[in-house]
Structures are given as structure tokens and as C-alpha cells.
Design an enzyme around this catalytic site. Structure first.
Site, PDB file in Angstrom:
ATOM      1  N   ASP A   1       0.844  -1.196   0.000  1.00  0.00           N
ATOM      2  CA  ASP A   1       0.000   0.000   0.000  1.00  0.00           C
ATOM      3  C   ASP A   1       0.885   1.255   0.000  1.00  0.00           C
ATOM      4  O   ASP A   1       1.795   1.375   0.825  1.00  0.00           O
ATOM      5  CB  ASP A   1      -0.889  -0.034   1.252  1.00  0.00           C
ATOM      6  N   HIS A   2       0.613   2.175  -0.912  1.00  0.00           N
ATOM      7  CA  HIS A   2       1.338   3.457  -0.999  1.00  0.00           C
ATOM      8  C   HIS A   2       2.831   3.301  -1.237  1.00  0.00           C
ATOM      9  O   HIS A   2       3.638   4.024  -0.615  1.00  0.00           O
ATOM     10  CB  HIS A   2       1.130   4.309   0.267  1.00  0.00           C
TER      11      HIS A   2
ATOM     12  N   ASP B   1       2.527   5.039  -5.382  1.00  0.00           N
ATOM     13  CA  ASP B   1       1.820   6.299  -5.131  1.00  0.00           C
ATOM     14  C   ASP B   1       2.712   7.477  -5.519  1.00  0.00           C
ATOM     15  O   ASP B   1       3.553   7.921  -4.747  1.00  0.00           O
ATOM     16  CB  ASP B   1       1.419   6.381  -3.655  1.00  0.00           C
TER      17      ASP B   1
ATOM     18  N   GLY C   1      -6.872   8.721   7.838  1.00  0.00           N
ATOM     19  CA  GLY C   1      -6.987   8.925   9.281  1.00  0.00           C
ATOM     20  C   GLY C   1      -8.335   9.543   9.629  1.00  0.00           C
ATOM     21  O   GLY C   1      -9.241   9.595   8.787  1.00  0.00           O
TER      22      GLY C   1
ATOM     23  N   HIS D   1      -9.336   5.651  -0.992  1.00  0.00           N
ATOM     24  CA  HIS D   1      -8.443   5.662   0.173  1.00  0.00           C
ATOM     25  C   HIS D   1      -9.113   6.454   1.280  1.00  0.00           C
ATOM     26  O   HIS D   1     -10.018   7.248   1.034  1.00  0.00           O
ATOM     27  CB  HIS D   1      -7.099   6.302  -0.189  1.00  0.00           C
TER      28      HIS D   1
ATOM     29  N   THR E   1     -11.599   5.243   6.758  1.00  0.00           N
ATOM     30  CA  THR E   1     -11.927   5.491   8.172  1.00  0.00           C
ATOM     31  C   THR E   1     -12.751   6.764   8.353  1.00  0.00           C
ATOM     32  O   THR E   1     -12.363   7.828   7.861  1.00  0.00           O
ATOM     33  CB  THR E   1     -10.624   5.619   8.994  1.00  0.00           C
TER      34      THR E   1
ATOM     35  N   ASN F   1     -10.147   1.188   0.999  1.00  0.00           N
ATOM     36  CA  ASN F   1      -9.031   1.013   1.930  1.00  0.00           C
ATOM     37  C   ASN F   1      -9.426   1.428   3.349  1.00  0.00           C
ATOM     38  O   ASN F   1      -9.926   2.536   3.550  1.00  0.00           O
ATOM     39  CB  ASN F   1      -7.854   1.892   1.509  1.00  0.00           C
TER      40      ASN F   1
HETATM   41  P1  13P Z   1      -7.661   5.209   6.721  1.00  0.00           P
HETATM   42  O1  13P Z   1      -6.526   5.095   7.668  1.00  0.00           O
HETATM   43  O2  13P Z   1      -8.312   6.559   6.733  1.00  0.00           O
HETATM   44  O3  13P Z   1      -8.650   4.106   6.869  1.00  0.00           O
HETATM   45  O4  13P Z   1      -7.048   5.104   5.245  1.00  0.00           O
HETATM   46  C1  13P Z   1      -6.517   3.884   4.848  1.00  0.00           C
HETATM   47  C2  13P Z   1      -5.897   3.955   3.526  1.00  0.00           C
HETATM   48  O5  13P Z   1      -6.341   4.647   2.631  1.00  0.00           O
HETATM   49  C3  13P Z   1      -4.725   3.115   3.318  1.00  0.00           C
HETATM   50  O6  13P Z   1      -4.143   3.317   2.101  1.00  0.00           O
END
Ligand code: 13P
Length: 275
Positions: free
Chosen positions: A81-82, A103, A172, A200, A203, A222
Site C-alpha cells: 500500500d502506498h 503512489d 486517518g 483511500h 476510516t 481502503n
Molecule cells: P484510513 O486510515 O483513513 O482508513 O485510510 C486507509 C488507507 O487509505 C490506506 O491506504
């Protein structure tokens, strides 16, 4: 079974349902993701943050992840990821991960295209899948929305299998209520109707918004912060219960792992529009 994202996302995209991509950080969080996929009879994408690819963390955990994915009756993709560099991409592929993200969303357009196209070439040569990002999903409260025409140009020039777009989410927790642009998502999807789009910053994004953009073309969602923030309080609660007594660590870890399984199972159902 161990697969790449091309074995998961196109079918979900066609069915207009979402596929969860969850960030594991250790053995227990990874085990919870696989167990949730098994119990929900659903494919899953298990991903690790790029910083874990700069040390032996992703390499050594990768051995266990591959074994877990192969033992699971459901399709499991293991994803970087990223990814920030081609070195990280090469590490991931060498260590057996079946999918990578490069990314380059902070780079000028042409540089983002060049590095992402190379990552896609490396991934495809290794039988893996590749995700890129156009527009930028930031931390906290700043974001650069994706331009639909740029997204289409980027997709054609890079050959990515999934494209992360910026439509109002942040990584986040949100500092203010988010404004999720389903209209922008629909405009992007209209330009590249066959390419699964990635959200992305899952959360804190209201589930009604997530489900709306899934209907508009988002396929991979994500989730990192809220998942790991389910694990830590569960650990704290167990420590409090122990009150200084000893318990073998494998037994101690079971309740936090179970809490994570329940958390992921619910998200899988919600992304599949079952709840
Ligand atoms: P969150 O931490 O906001 O869930 O984002 C996760 C994310 O996009 C990981 O690439």
C-alpha cells in the site's frame, strides 16, 4: 487462495459491489483479515503500509501471509500500500506479494505517469497487479480532487489495474465532516468505465457515502486507522482484565484478534451492500 487484484476487482466492479482492502500490521491483524474473509466467504485484499517494506517487517511477515492466503478457501491478494519507490515495488514482488501500489500522487503529472507505468510493467512481468493514484488523498484535512480527464489520461498511459482517486476522503480521522463528491466519482467512472476505482481514507467516511460511491464505480475501499484502532483498545481491555497476572501471549491475543475479525466481517458485508 493466493491471487492478485485482477482476480478480485473486475468481478466486483461489474457487480457494483465494494471489495475491502485492510491494512494489517502484524500477525494477529493479518490473521483476523483472513479469518473474516473465510467466515464471510468473500475475497479480500490484505495490504501492508509502505514503511514496512523498508525493513524486514514486510519480508518476514510476508512468509506467513503467503501461507495464510494459500490456506484460505477465498481469494486473497497481498498488496503493497502506498509504495513510494520502485525499490519498494521490487522488494514486494521479490518477497511474494501479488499486488503493488506506486503512489506518485505528490509528483508532477508526467513524473507520476512515468514511475507508475514502470511499476505496472514490473508488476505485470511478475504476474502481479498494480494500483496508481491521481489527485491526492492527504492526511487530515487537505485534499486535491481528481480531475476526470487527467484520470483517463493517467490510466491509459500507465496500464494500472486499479486507480485511486480523490473525491473528498482523507487518511486517518476527519477533523471536520467530510464532503464526499459522488458526482465527481461518477464523472471519473464515465471516462474510464472499465477500470476499478479505489477509495483511500475509508476510516470515518459515512457508510452511506461509501455505499453511494460504490454504486458510482468505486470498487476497492481502503481501511487502516479504524481497524487498527479496534485492535489496540481490545488489547488494553485484556491487559486491564489481567491486572498484573500472567497469561501466555498466544492466549492473551485471542480476544483482540476476535474483535478484529468481527470488525472486518461487518465491513465486508457493508461494502458488499448486504447491510
Ligand atoms: P484510513 O486510515 O483513513 O482508513 O485510510 C486507509 C488507507 O487509505 C490506506 O491506504
Amino acid at each position: 487462495m493466493l491471487v492478485n487484484m485482477k482476480d478480485i476487482l473486475p468481478a466486483a466492479h461489474k457487480a457494483r459491489i465494494g471489495s475491502g482492502a485492510f491494512n494489517a500490521a502484524n500477525f494477529e491483524t493479518a490473521m483476523a483479515i483472513i479469518q473474516a474473509a473465510e467466515e464471510e466467504k468473500s475475497p479480500v485484499i490484505l495490504q501492508l503500509y509502505m514503511r514496512m517494506f523498508d525493513s524486514n517487517k514486510a519480508k518476514w511477515l510476508g512468509g506467513a501471509l503467503i501461507r495464510m492466503a494459500k490456506d484460505c478457501s477465498q481469494p486473497v491478494a497481498l498488496h503493497l500500500d502506498h509504495g513510494k519507490s520502485l525499490e519498494q515495488v521490487k522488494h514486494a514482488l521479490e518477497w511474494g506479494y501479488t499486488s503493488v501500489m506506486l503512489d506518485g500522487s505528490n509528483l508532477p503529472f508526467d513524473e507520476n505517469v512515468a514511475i507508475t507505468a514502470e511499476a505496472a510493467r514490473l508488476a505485470h512481468a511478475a504476474g502481479a497487479s498494480c494500483e496508481g493514484e491521481i489527485g491526492h488523498v492527504a492526511m487530515g484535512d487537505q485534499t486535491a480532487y481528481t480531475d476526470p480527464d487527467e484520470a483517463a489520461k493517467f490510466a491509459a498511459a500507465t496500464g494500472v489495474d486499479a486507480l485511486a482517486v480523490s473525491i473528498g476522503t482523507v487518511h486517518g480521522y476527519y477533523k471536520a465532516a467530510p464532503l464526499i463528491r459522488a458526482d465527481l466519482c461518477a464523472n471519473i467512472a464515465a471516462k474510464i468505465p472499465d477500470l476499478p476505482l479505489v477509495l483511500h481514507g475509508g476510516t470515518g467516511t459515512p457508510m452511506a457515502d461509501v455505499q453511494k460511491v460504490i454504486r458510482e464505480g468505486i470498487t476497492k475501499i481502503n481501511i487502516a486507522t479504524q481497524f487498527q484502532d479496534c485492535y489496540l483498545p481490545a488489547m488494553e481491555a485484556e491487559l486491564k482484565k489481567l491486572n498484573g497476572a500472567f497469561l501466555p501471549v498466544d492466549k492473551f491475543m485471542d480476544p483482540p484478534t476476535d474483535a478484529c475479525v468481527a470488525h472486518i466481517r461487518k465491513l465486508i458485508r457493508q461494502f458488499a451492500l448486504k447491510e
